[in-house]
Design a protein around this motif. Structure first.
Motif, mmCIF file in Angstrom:
data_model
loop_
_atom_site.group_PDB
_atom_site.id
_atom_site.type_symbol
_atom_site.label_atom_id
_atom_site.label_comp_id
_atom_site.label_asym_id
_atom_site.label_seq_id
_atom_site.Cartn_x
_atom_site.Cartn_y
_atom_site.Cartn_z
ATOM 1 N N ILE A 30 3.689 -9.537 13.688
ATOM 2 C CA ILE A 30 3.994 -8.938 12.481
ATOM 3 C C ILE A 30 4.134 -7.376 12.334
ATOM 4 O O ILE A 30 3.085 -6.878 13.175
ATOM 5 C CB ILE A 30 2.950 -9.357 11.471
ATOM 6 N N THR A 31 5.236 -6.748 12.071
ATOM 7 C CA THR A 31 5.224 -5.434 12.268
ATOM 8 C C THR A 31 4.915 -4.664 10.836
ATOM 9 O O THR A 31 4.881 -5.180 9.827
ATOM 10 C CB THR A 31 6.858 -5.076 12.449
ATOM 11 N N PRO A 32 4.321 -3.287 10.956
ATOM 12 C CA PRO A 32 4.235 -2.535 9.812
ATOM 13 C C PRO A 32 5.180 -2.654 8.812
ATOM 14 O O PRO A 32 5.051 -2.687 7.679
ATOM 15 C CB PRO A 32 3.662 -1.293 10.204
ATOM 16 N N ASN A 33 6.264 -2.334 9.285
ATOM 17 C CA ASN A 33 7.558 -2.348 8.429
ATOM 18 C C ASN A 33 7.701 -3.829 7.465
ATOM 19 O O ASN A 33 8.120 -3.688 6.300
ATOM 20 C CB ASN A 33 8.813 -2.299 9.095
ATOM 21 N N PHE A 81 -2.726 -2.539 4.686
ATOM 22 C CA PHE A 81 -2.365 -3.023 6.024
ATOM 23 C C PHE A 81 -1.371 -2.614 6.793
ATOM 24 O O PHE A 81 -1.464 -2.289 7.800
ATOM 25 C CB PHE A 81 -2.522 -4.529 5.948
ATOM 26 N N ASP A 82 -0.254 -2.156 6.046
ATOM 27 C CA ASP A 82 0.991 -1.568 6.729
ATOM 28 C C ASP A 82 0.461 -0.444 7.812
ATOM 29 O O ASP A 82 1.010 -0.273 9.025
ATOM 30 C CB ASP A 82 2.154 -1.392 5.893
ATOM 31 N N GLY A 83 -0.171 0.629 6.948
ATOM 32 C CA GLY A 83 -0.802 1.793 7.631
ATOM 33 C C GLY A 83 -1.783 1.393 8.829
ATOM 34 O O GLY A 83 -1.706 1.993 9.777
ATOM 35 N N LYS A 91 1.142 -0.063 16.364
ATOM 36 C CA LYS A 91 2.501 -0.769 16.069
ATOM 37 C C LYS A 91 3.321 -0.064 15.449
ATOM 38 O O LYS A 91 4.472 -0.566 14.917
ATOM 39 C CB LYS A 91 2.345 -1.889 15.628
ATOM 40 N N GLY A 92 3.304 1.466 15.298
ATOM 41 C CA GLY A 92 4.240 2.123 14.234
ATOM 42 C C GLY A 92 5.581 2.101 14.971
ATOM 43 O O GLY A 92 5.881 2.067 16.458
ATOM 44 N N ALA A 93 6.692 2.206 14.281
ATOM 45 C CA ALA A 93 8.050 2.264 14.620
ATOM 46 C C ALA A 93 8.714 3.469 14.443
ATOM 47 O O ALA A 93 8.329 4.118 13.382
ATOM 48 C CB ALA A 93 8.657 1.225 14.028
ATOM 49 N N PRO A 94 9.856 3.987 14.723
ATOM 50 C CA PRO A 94 10.561 5.276 14.605
ATOM 51 C C PRO A 94 10.906 5.124 13.286
ATOM 52 O O PRO A 94 10.810 6.170 12.456
ATOM 53 C CB PRO A 94 11.679 5.149 15.390
ATOM 54 N N ASP A 95 11.363 4.256 12.376
ATOM 55 C CA ASP A 95 11.614 4.086 10.972
ATOM 56 C C ASP A 95 10.669 3.964 10.222
ATOM 57 O O ASP A 95 10.589 3.597 8.839
ATOM 58 C CB ASP A 95 12.849 3.026 10.881
ATOM 59 N N GLY A 96 9.308 3.939 10.826
ATOM 60 C CA GLY A 96 8.159 3.399 9.841
ATOM 61 C C GLY A 96 7.826 4.656 8.823
ATOM 62 O O GLY A 96 7.422 3.906 7.675
ATOM 63 N N PRO A 97 8.172 6.015 8.973
ATOM 64 C CA PRO A 97 7.983 6.693 7.835
ATOM 65 C C PRO A 97 8.710 6.390 6.439
ATOM 66 O O PRO A 97 8.411 6.541 5.457
ATOM 67 C CB PRO A 97 8.513 8.106 8.180
ATOM 68 N N PHE A 98 10.241 5.923 6.805
ATOM 69 C CA PHE A 98 10.751 5.429 5.743
ATOM 70 C C PHE A 98 10.172 4.308 5.144
ATOM 71 O O PHE A 98 10.113 4.091 3.966
ATOM 72 C CB PHE A 98 12.439 5.026 6.077
ATOM 73 N N TRP A 99 9.745 3.339 5.564
ATOM 74 C CA TRP A 99 9.219 1.942 5.338
ATOM 75 C C TRP A 99 7.875 2.140 4.660
ATOM 76 O O TRP A 99 7.369 1.498 3.834
ATOM 77 C CB TRP A 99 9.257 0.948 6.083
ATOM 78 N N ASN A 100 7.080 3.487 5.054
ATOM 79 C CA ASN A 100 6.024 3.537 4.458
ATOM 80 C C ASN A 100 6.036 4.175 2.976
ATOM 81 O O ASN A 100 5.283 4.036 2.147
ATOM 82 C CB ASN A 100 5.277 4.597 5.237
ATOM 83 N N GLU A 101 7.530 4.613 2.622
ATOM 84 C CA GLU A 101 7.355 5.429 1.543
ATOM 85 C C GLU A 101 8.372 4.660 0.467
ATOM 86 O O GLU A 101 8.216 4.485 -0.868
ATOM 87 C CB GLU A 101 7.933 6.895 1.484
ATOM 88 N N PHE A 102 9.682 4.245 0.980
ATOM 89 C CA PHE A 102 10.495 3.461 -0.004
ATOM 90 C C PHE A 102 10.001 2.331 -0.786
ATOM 91 O O PHE A 102 10.074 2.308 -1.842
ATOM 92 C CB PHE A 102 11.683 3.190 0.974
ATOM 93 N N PRO A 103 9.560 1.550 -0.026
ATOM 94 C CA PRO A 103 8.889 0.472 -0.765
ATOM 95 C C PRO A 103 8.012 0.941 -1.840
ATOM 96 O O PRO A 103 8.088 -0.310 -2.934
ATOM 97 C CB PRO A 103 8.171 -0.608 0.364
#
Length: 217
Positions: A30-33, A81-83, A91-103
């Protein structure tokens, strides 16, 4: 302005139960995103439950309020839990900052607008959602300007969800006093006014920090 870094300060992050669950999630495929994306699904279900309360009565209406409260809290658990999986689980991903805020922005709108439709006042739900998004916009604007992330209240995300969750739980029993959405109405007004004040407070703190930082150079 207190420098908390880019992570919201949460006492629950240091609890044993949260760390145990985070480790188990990190060990799974399971990914943080994906956890961040699941928060939007939880929020959509909360908003739907709120909306459906306007179409139901008695026991089913009470069950929908409880379901909405649970989904609001599930949204917050996903945010927790995503953070933790991304940072502590590495398990952070390059697009993690986007998925951390947008949802989070989508989730606020789903829940608050759904609550507005539930009491027949969609405009109030949209107002609460707009001011909720504004608080995050001001925080991100500050970070873009080099200021520390400002998670101050009085109506930050966890405060908004606490107000809506409490209102939903109490509303589940409003049939006892022949109530009809008064608690959700009060919560949405509180969120609207509180989030507007929070945005203004963060803006003032941000501009003060920027001026002080410029003067210190």
């Amino acid at each position: 302005m207190e420098n908390t870094g880019d992570r919201r300060p949460l006492a629950s992050r240091n609890t044993r139960w949260a760390q145990t669950i985070a480790r188990r999630l990190a060990a799974m495929a399971i990914t943080p995103n994906q956890i961040s994306q699941a928060s939007m699904a939880a929020a959509a279900l909360a908003g739907l439950a709120f909306w459906l309360t306007s179409e139901t009565q008695d026991g089913l209406r009470s069950m929908l309020f409880i379901a909405a409260a649970l989904f609001c809290q599930l949204r917050l658990l996903c945010n927790l839990f995503d953070g933790m999986v991304a940072v502590e689980g590495d398990k952070g991903a390059p697009d993690g900052p986007f998925w951390n805020e947008f949802p989070d922005r989508v989730a606020d709108l789903f829940i608050l607008v759904g609550a507005g439709y539930g009491i027949g006042l969609p405009a109030l739900g949209f107002a609460a959602g707009a001011f909720a998004v504004l608080t995050a916009y001001v925080r991100e604007l500050g970070r873009a300007n080099g200021a520390p992330s400002d998670f101050s209240g009085p109506m930050a995300k966890q405060h908004r969800m606490a107000a809506i969750t409490l209102a939903a739980v109490i509303s589940a029993f409003e049939g006892l006093w022949l109530g009809d959405g008064e608690m959700l109405l009060a919560a949405l007004i509180a969120v609207s006014v509180g989030a507007a004040f929070t945005a203004l407070r963060r803006a003032r703190r941000q501009t003060s920090w920027l001026r002080a930082n410029a003067a210190g150079k």
